[in-house]
Design an enzyme around this catalytic site. Structure first.
Site, mmCIF file in Angstrom:
data_model
loop_
_atom_site.group_PDB
_atom_site.id
_atom_site.type_symbol
_atom_site.label_atom_id
_atom_site.label_comp_id
_atom_site.label_asym_id
_atom_site.label_seq_id
_atom_site.Cartn_x
_atom_site.Cartn_y
_atom_site.Cartn_z
ATOM 1 N N ASP A 44 37.717 49.343 48.417
ATOM 2 C CA ASP A 44 36.539 50.197 48.318
ATOM 3 C C ASP A 44 35.950 50.568 49.656
ATOM 4 O OD1 ASP A 44 36.267 50.593 45.696
ATOM 5 O OD2 ASP A 44 34.772 49.035 45.349
ATOM 6 N N LYS A 64 34.729 56.751 48.741
ATOM 7 C CA LYS A 64 34.263 58.139 48.723
ATOM 8 C C LYS A 64 33.995 58.657 50.128
ATOM 9 C CE LYS A 64 31.829 56.911 44.514
ATOM 10 N NZ LYS A 64 31.791 55.430 44.675
ATOM 11 N N GLY A 95 33.706 45.276 48.014
ATOM 12 C CA GLY A 95 32.708 44.761 48.951
ATOM 13 C C GLY A 95 31.898 43.665 48.275
ATOM 14 N N MET A 170 21.290 48.947 47.081
ATOM 15 C CA MET A 170 21.346 50.412 46.937
ATOM 16 C C MET A 170 19.985 51.082 47.154
ATOM 17 S SD MET A 170 24.041 50.652 43.811
ATOM 18 C CE MET A 170 23.737 49.058 43.080
HETATM 19 N N1 SAH Z 1 29.430 44.104 45.180
HETATM 20 C C1 SAH Z 1 28.600 44.320 46.337
HETATM 21 C C2 SAH Z 1 27.492 45.318 46.092
HETATM 22 C C3 SAH Z 1 27.985 46.694 45.810
HETATM 23 S S1 SAH Z 1 26.674 47.828 45.561
HETATM 24 C C4 SAH Z 1 28.040 42.968 46.810
HETATM 25 O O1 SAH Z 1 28.155 41.978 46.105
HETATM 26 O O2 SAH Z 1 27.472 42.923 47.910
HETATM 27 C C5 SAH Z 1 26.507 48.529 47.164
HETATM 28 C C6 SAH Z 1 25.242 48.043 47.814
HETATM 29 O O3 SAH Z 1 25.447 46.737 48.349
HETATM 30 C C7 SAH Z 1 24.819 48.858 49.021
HETATM 31 O O4 SAH Z 1 24.120 50.022 48.633
HETATM 32 C C8 SAH Z 1 23.923 47.881 49.740
HETATM 33 O O5 SAH Z 1 22.664 47.820 49.142
HETATM 34 C C9 SAH Z 1 24.631 46.566 49.483
HETATM 35 N N2 SAH Z 1 25.464 46.168 50.617
HETATM 36 C C10 SAH Z 1 26.782 45.960 50.609
HETATM 37 N N3 SAH Z 1 27.214 45.567 51.837
HETATM 38 C C11 SAH Z 1 26.113 45.529 52.625
HETATM 39 C C12 SAH Z 1 25.879 45.207 53.986
HETATM 40 N N4 SAH Z 1 26.856 44.846 54.800
HETATM 41 N N5 SAH Z 1 24.617 45.288 54.455
HETATM 42 C C13 SAH Z 1 23.599 45.642 53.655
HETATM 43 N N6 SAH Z 1 23.774 45.963 52.371
HETATM 44 C C14 SAH Z 1 24.993 45.904 51.853
#
Ligand code: SAH
Length: 456
Positions: A44, A64, A95, A170
């Site tokens: 992703d 995307k 992520g 988000m």
């Molecule tokens: N599954 C992911 C979340 C996906 S939703 C997790 O567990 O972290 C995507 C959101 O995750 C982003 O909009 C942001 O709010 C957050 N996010 C992911 N990586 C981040 C990072 N390195 N720093 C800050 N926010 C992060």
């Protein structure tokens, strides 16, 4: 009793795995293992390329990002199933954690529908990464005894639970809407708030203040970012342990030669090693008898030269008449894999550079074949010619500057250049390097390239 039937070989398997929040080291040992074994990795947006690049699997980007094909969830599901049914070991890499705003649930429904075996490998979610790397405890004795993870999107559906700490995911375009909702729920305007952008990455940035401060200030927040609300946010978190660490940018595909201790290292490949000018390579092999000396300036030149040599149906015997020279231990190791020990082993740091070493050894009147990248080191060629040799550079791999992951030099304290080609590629992206940044070249040739291009 019926005996259990062992799963048929040939049927694929899927791991839905979390890659952690950004720092490539924040990966579980299990995720690391399945990635190493994978045939296909579907990854992703938020997964760092630095992480994915380490594995040999076929990599399919499903995010995307600009200029690239946009995958809808349905299409991702179809891709996972297609590779699994073809008997592949598939890792679906997401992520953070796959089950925290990760849509892992939908992918599992599809796998079940197709009777495909799977496992789920958890990851460190962004909230935990941000908490640790910005020194914000999510719970704290006497201050916070509960925490909730919420989404700040869509605006019409923002929940404000009664927990002491709330972490909103988000929020890049909705920080103000979220804080309005939090205030409307009766939270005091003096409650502490932090926005953590790019948590656990070299370019992590934190903004703090109270709810009132934030509501009156217009602040642009860049994705990915989290909003944390709660009084366990301390006053000095902008000077947290992570921001105090020195950040070192390591350029080049192979930067294992440099490992500064106590620093945060950021890898920047600066190049993609790919194909060569096959026609030129075939021509050179066709007249290999004309050359009397083969000089390998680095590991990649060895690796790709021999790959093409073997592919052309030849082997090392066709080099038997030549003197073989290599520079640096990585190239010598690679040569040994091909069953060869160099006649001359040059040190990259020798005074006078490679040409100096050639002079010392009295190498003159040779016809030198010089395999390397498509970006020819003209200075080296000229100097070797100056010693009375004939030199034919041969591009066995190509350097392409990769621009998809731009580096923000504002966060960098030191840059390590692993080769003259890295300096040249870097120069095509950044024409100058801020004074405050320390530059560490790998060897004399790299230092020379740096001085020439950056005028230091
Ligand atoms: N599954 C992911 C979340 C996906 S939703 C997790 O567990 O972290 C995507 C959101 O995750 C982003 O909009 C942001 O709010 C957050 N996010 C992911 N990586 C981040 C990072 N390195 N720093 C800050 N926010 C992060």
């Amino acid at each position: 009793m019926n005996a259990k039937v062992k799963q048929q070989p040939g049927r694929g398997y899927v791991y839905i795995a979390g890659a952690g929040p950004g720092d490539p080291e924040l990966l579980t040992v299990k995720a690391e293992r399945v990635l190493r074994d994978a045939d296909v990795i579907l990854y992703d947006d938020l997964v760092s390329l630095e992480l994915v690049d380490q594995y040999n699997a076929v990599k399919i980007y499903t995010g995307k990002r600009k200029n690239s094909h946009h995958f809808e969830q349905e299409e991702i599901n179809r891709e996972i199933v297609r590779h699994a049914l073809a008997g592949k070991k598939v890792v679906r890499l997401k992520g953070g954690d796959p089950f925290v705003f990760g849509r892992g649930g939908e992918e599992i429904d599809t796998l079940r529908a197709h009777d495909i075996g799977y496992e789920i490998v958890p990851g460190i979610t962004a909230a935990h990464g941000a908490s640790a790397y910005s020194e914000i405890p999510l719970t704290m004795r006497g201050i916070s005894s509960s925490v909730a993870f919420c989404t700040g999107h869509p605006v019409g559906n923002i929940h404000v639970p009664d927990t002491d700490t709330i972490v909103y995911y988000m929020v890049a375009s909705t920080v103000h809407d979220v804080l309005d909702a939090v205030a409307a729920k009766g939270r005091s305007g003096s409650t502490m708030v932090a926005v953590v952008q790019n948590a656990t990455r070299y370019n992590q940035k934190i903004f703090t203040g109270t709810i009132d401060d934030f509501r009156t200030r217009e602040k642009t927040v860049y994705s990915p970012a989290l909003l944390i609300v709660g009084d366990s946010i301390g006053k000095f978190i902008e000077h947290n342990w992570y921001s105090r660490k020195k950040k070192v940018l390591l350029t080049g595909g192979d930067s294992s030669r440099y490992s500064p201790t106590g620093c945060i290292t950021v890898h920047f490949a600066c190049r993609k090693i790919s194909g060569a000018d096959l026609q030129a390579v075939e021509q050179a092999f066709g007249r290999i008898g004309d050359f009397s000396l083969l000089f390998f300036p680095n590991r990649f030149s060895v690796k790709y030269f021999f790959r093409f040599l073997f592919e052309s149906g030849r082997d090392v015997r066709s080099l038997a008449h030549m003197t073989i020279c290599s520079a640096g231990s990585a190239a010598a190791d690679e040569l040994r894999k091909a069953g060869l020990v160099p006649d001359h082993h040059l040190e990259p740091d020798a005074a006078g550079g490679y040409a100096g070493s050639f002079r010392e050894r009295g190498i003159t009147g040779s016809h030198i074949l010089l395999p390397g990248s498509n970006s020819v080191d003209d200075t080296l060629v000229e100097r070797l010619k100056g010693l009375g040799n004939e030199v034919t550079p041969l591009g066995v791999y190509a350097h392409e500057v990769r621009q998809d992951e731009a580096i923000d030099l504002d966060f960098i304290d030191e840059i390590y250049f692993s080769s003259p080609a890295c300096v040249r590629n870097f120069h095509s992206l950044f024409t100058s390097i801020p004074e405050r940044i320390t530059v560490t070249p790998a060897d004399l040739a790299t230092e020379e390239a740096f001085r020439r291009l950056f005028g230091h």
